[in-house]
Design a protein around this motif. Structure first.
Motif, PDB file in Angstrom:
ATOM      1  N   VAL A 138       0.864  -1.183   0.000  1.00 32.48           N
ATOM      2  CA  VAL A 138       0.000   0.000   0.000  1.00 32.48           C
ATOM      3  C   VAL A 138       0.900   1.231   0.000  1.00 32.48           C
ATOM      4  N   GLU A 139       0.623   2.159  -0.923  1.00 36.56           N
ATOM      5  CA  GLU A 139       1.375   3.413  -0.985  1.00 36.56           C
ATOM      6  C   GLU A 139       0.961   4.271   0.214  1.00 36.56           C
ATOM      7  N   PRO A 140       1.894   4.567   1.131  1.00 35.30           N
ATOM      8  CA  PRO A 140       1.516   5.249   2.364  1.00 35.30           C
ATOM      9  C   PRO A 140       0.910   6.648   2.162  1.00 35.30           C
ATOM     10  N   GLN A 141       1.380   7.383   1.161  1.00 36.14           N
ATOM     11  CA  GLN A 141       0.879   8.747   0.954  1.00 36.14           C
ATOM     12  C   GLN A 141      -0.537   8.777   0.396  1.00 36.14           C
ATOM     13  N   THR A 142      -0.863   7.846  -0.475  1.00 29.19           N
ATOM     14  CA  THR A 142      -2.171   7.872  -1.136  1.00 29.19           C
ATOM     15  C   THR A 142      -3.137   6.820  -0.611  1.00 29.19           C
ATOM     16  N   ARG A 143      -2.619   5.861   0.174  1.00 31.20           N
ATOM     17  CA  ARG A 143      -3.423   4.743   0.699  1.00 31.20           C
ATOM     18  C   ARG A 143      -4.058   3.957  -0.442  1.00 31.20           C
ATOM     19  N   THR A 144      -3.273   3.708  -1.486  1.00 36.27           N
ATOM     20  CA  THR A 144      -3.735   2.945  -2.639  1.00 36.27           C
ATOM     21  C   THR A 144      -2.784   1.781  -2.897  1.00 36.27           C
ATOM     22  N   ALA A 145      -3.301   0.800  -3.636  1.00 37.55           N
ATOM     23  CA  ALA A 145      -2.486  -0.313  -4.109  1.00 37.55           C
ATOM     24  C   ALA A 145      -2.629  -0.379  -5.626  1.00 37.55           C
ATOM     25  N   GLN A 146      -1.583  -0.798  -6.289  1.00 42.17           N
ATOM     26  CA  GLN A 146      -1.619  -0.905  -7.740  1.00 42.17           C
ATOM     27  C   GLN A 146      -2.301  -2.198  -8.160  1.00 42.17           C
ATOM     28  N   VAL A 147      -3.128  -2.107  -9.204  1.00 44.08           N
ATOM     29  CA  VAL A 147      -3.733  -3.292  -9.805  1.00 44.08           C
ATOM     30  C   VAL A 147      -3.330  -3.352 -11.271  1.00 44.08           C
ATOM     31  N   ARG A 148      -3.265  -4.581 -11.782  1.00 43.97           N
ATOM     32  CA  ARG A 148      -2.974  -4.793 -13.198  1.00 43.97           C
ATOM     33  C   ARG A 148      -4.181  -5.481 -13.808  1.00 43.97           C
ATOM     34  N   ILE A 149      -4.657  -4.935 -14.911  1.00 41.36           N
ATOM     35  CA  ILE A 149      -5.809  -5.483 -15.612  1.00 41.36           C
ATOM     36  C   ILE A 149      -5.349  -5.910 -16.993  1.00 41.36           C
ATOM     37  N   GLU A 150      -5.611  -7.157 -17.352  1.00 42.94           N
ATOM     38  CA  GLU A 150      -5.278  -7.650 -18.687  1.00 42.94           C
ATOM     39  C   GLU A 150      -6.465  -7.393 -19.601  1.00 42.94           C
ATOM     40  N   VAL A 151      -6.191  -6.736 -20.722  1.00 42.78           N
ATOM     41  CA  VAL A 151      -7.241  -6.284 -21.633  1.00 42.78           C
ATOM     42  C   VAL A 151      -6.971  -6.803 -23.036  1.00 42.78           C
ATOM     43  N   SER A 152      -7.995  -7.397 -23.635  1.00 41.17           N
ATOM     44  CA  SER A 152      -7.907  -7.792 -25.036  1.00 41.17           C
ATOM     45  C   SER A 152      -7.860  -6.524 -25.875  1.00 41.17           C
ATOM     46  N   ASN A 153      -6.974  -6.489 -26.849  1.00 38.54           N
ATOM     47  CA  ASN A 153      -6.738  -5.285 -27.638  1.00 38.54           C
ATOM     48  C   ASN A 153      -6.827  -5.609 -29.131  1.00 38.54           C
ATOM     49  N   PRO A 154      -8.076  -5.901 -29.601  1.00 36.79           N
ATOM     50  CA  PRO A 154      -8.215  -6.240 -31.022  1.00 36.79           C
ATOM     51  C   PRO A 154      -7.752  -5.083 -31.909  1.00 36.79           C
ATOM     52  N   LYS A 155      -7.107  -5.438 -32.970  1.00 29.97           N
ATOM     53  CA  LYS A 155      -6.543  -4.471 -33.926  1.00 29.97           C
ATOM     54  C   LYS A 155      -5.485  -3.567 -33.294  1.00 29.97           C
ATOM     55  N   GLU A 156      -5.072  -3.899 -32.073  1.00 33.29           N
ATOM     56  CA  GLU A 156      -3.983  -3.199 -31.390  1.00 33.29           C
ATOM     57  C   GLU A 156      -4.177  -1.685 -31.364  1.00 33.29           C
ATOM     58  N   VAL A 157      -5.394  -1.238 -31.065  1.00 33.13           N
ATOM     59  CA  VAL A 157      -5.668   0.205 -31.037  1.00 33.13           C
ATOM     60  C   VAL A 157      -5.203   0.858 -29.740  1.00 33.13           C
ATOM     61  N   LEU A 158      -5.154   0.103 -28.643  1.00 27.33           N
ATOM     62  CA  LEU A 158      -4.617   0.653 -27.398  1.00 27.33           C
ATOM     63  C   LEU A 158      -3.093   0.637 -27.492  1.00 27.33           C
ATOM     64  N   LYS A 159      -2.487   1.744 -27.161  1.00 25.81           N
ATOM     65  CA  LYS A 159      -1.034   1.897 -27.293  1.00 25.81           C
ATOM     66  C   LYS A 159      -0.388   2.045 -25.929  1.00 25.81           C
ATOM     67  N   LEU A 160       0.884   1.703 -25.845  1.00 25.69           N
ATOM     68  CA  LEU A 160       1.640   1.848 -24.609  1.00 25.69           C
ATOM     69  C   LEU A 160       1.671   3.311 -24.194  1.00 25.69           C
ATOM     70  N   GLY A 161       1.393   3.568 -22.926  1.00 28.21           N
ATOM     71  CA  GLY A 161       1.455   4.923 -22.395  1.00 28.21           C
ATOM     72  C   GLY A 161       0.160   5.715 -22.490  1.00 28.21           C
ATOM     73  N   MET A 162      -0.894   5.143 -23.062  1.00 29.17           N
ATOM     74  CA  MET A 162      -2.172   5.856 -23.163  1.00 29.17           C
ATOM     75  C   MET A 162      -2.813   5.987 -21.783  1.00 29.17           C
ATOM     76  N   PHE A 163      -3.597   7.051 -21.605  1.00 26.78           N
ATOM     77  CA  PHE A 163      -4.424   7.200 -20.428  1.00 26.78           C
ATOM     78  C   PHE A 163      -5.792   6.612 -20.725  1.00 26.78           C
ATOM     79  N   VAL A 164      -6.339   5.883 -19.755  1.00 24.74           N
ATOM     80  CA  VAL A 164      -7.657   5.274 -19.907  1.00 24.74           C
ATOM     81  C   VAL A 164      -8.442   5.461 -18.615  1.00 24.74           C
ATOM     82  N   ASP A 165      -9.737   5.252 -18.708  1.00 20.99           N
ATOM     83  CA  ASP A 165     -10.601   5.201 -17.533  1.00 20.99           C
ATOM     84  C   ASP A 165     -10.998   3.759 -17.327  1.00 20.99           C
ATOM     85  N   CYS A 166     -11.162   3.382 -16.079  1.00 19.83           N
ATOM     86  CA  CYS A 166     -11.446   1.994 -15.760  1.00 19.83           C
ATOM     87  C   CYS A 166     -12.545   1.921 -14.714  1.00 19.83           C
TER      88      CYS A 166
END
Length: 91
Positions: free
Chosen positions: A53-81
């Motif tokens: 847990v990050e002490p300053q923000t009280r959050t933990a990192q999660v990783r979500i695996e996402v199917s990316n047909p036609k490879e439209v999602l690119k490395l470094g993009m911002f998304v909402d989840c």
């Protein structure tokens, strides 16, 4: 020139608040959207929850695996989840 990786599946990294830890487990469904593709939703599942847990923000990192047909999602993009809870979309 070279290709970095196969982008048919990508990882979305996010943060969840400590108060939401009990609602998120491995396999929790996720809906991913991005301003780059309005009206389009990508589906994924939580594949990792960092035990630290990050002490300053009280959050933990999660990783979500996402199917990316036609490879439209690119490395470094911002998304909402949104993460699924049995009572509906929650986080």
């Amino acid at each position: 020139m070279f290709r970095v990786v196969d982008l048919s599946y990508v990882w979305v990294l996010g943060q969840i608040y400590e108060k939401d830890f009990s609602a998120v487990r491995l396999g929790t469904r996720a809906a991913i959207t991005t301003p780059s593709f309005p009206g389009r939703t990508f589906s994924g599942r939580v594949s990792y929850i960092d035990p630290r847990v990050e002490p300053q923000t009280r959050t933990a990192q999660v990783r979500i695996e996402v199917s990316n047909p036609k490879e439209v999602l690119k490395l470094g993009m911002f998304v909402d989840c949104e993460l699924w809870r049995s009572s509906g979309w929650h986080l």
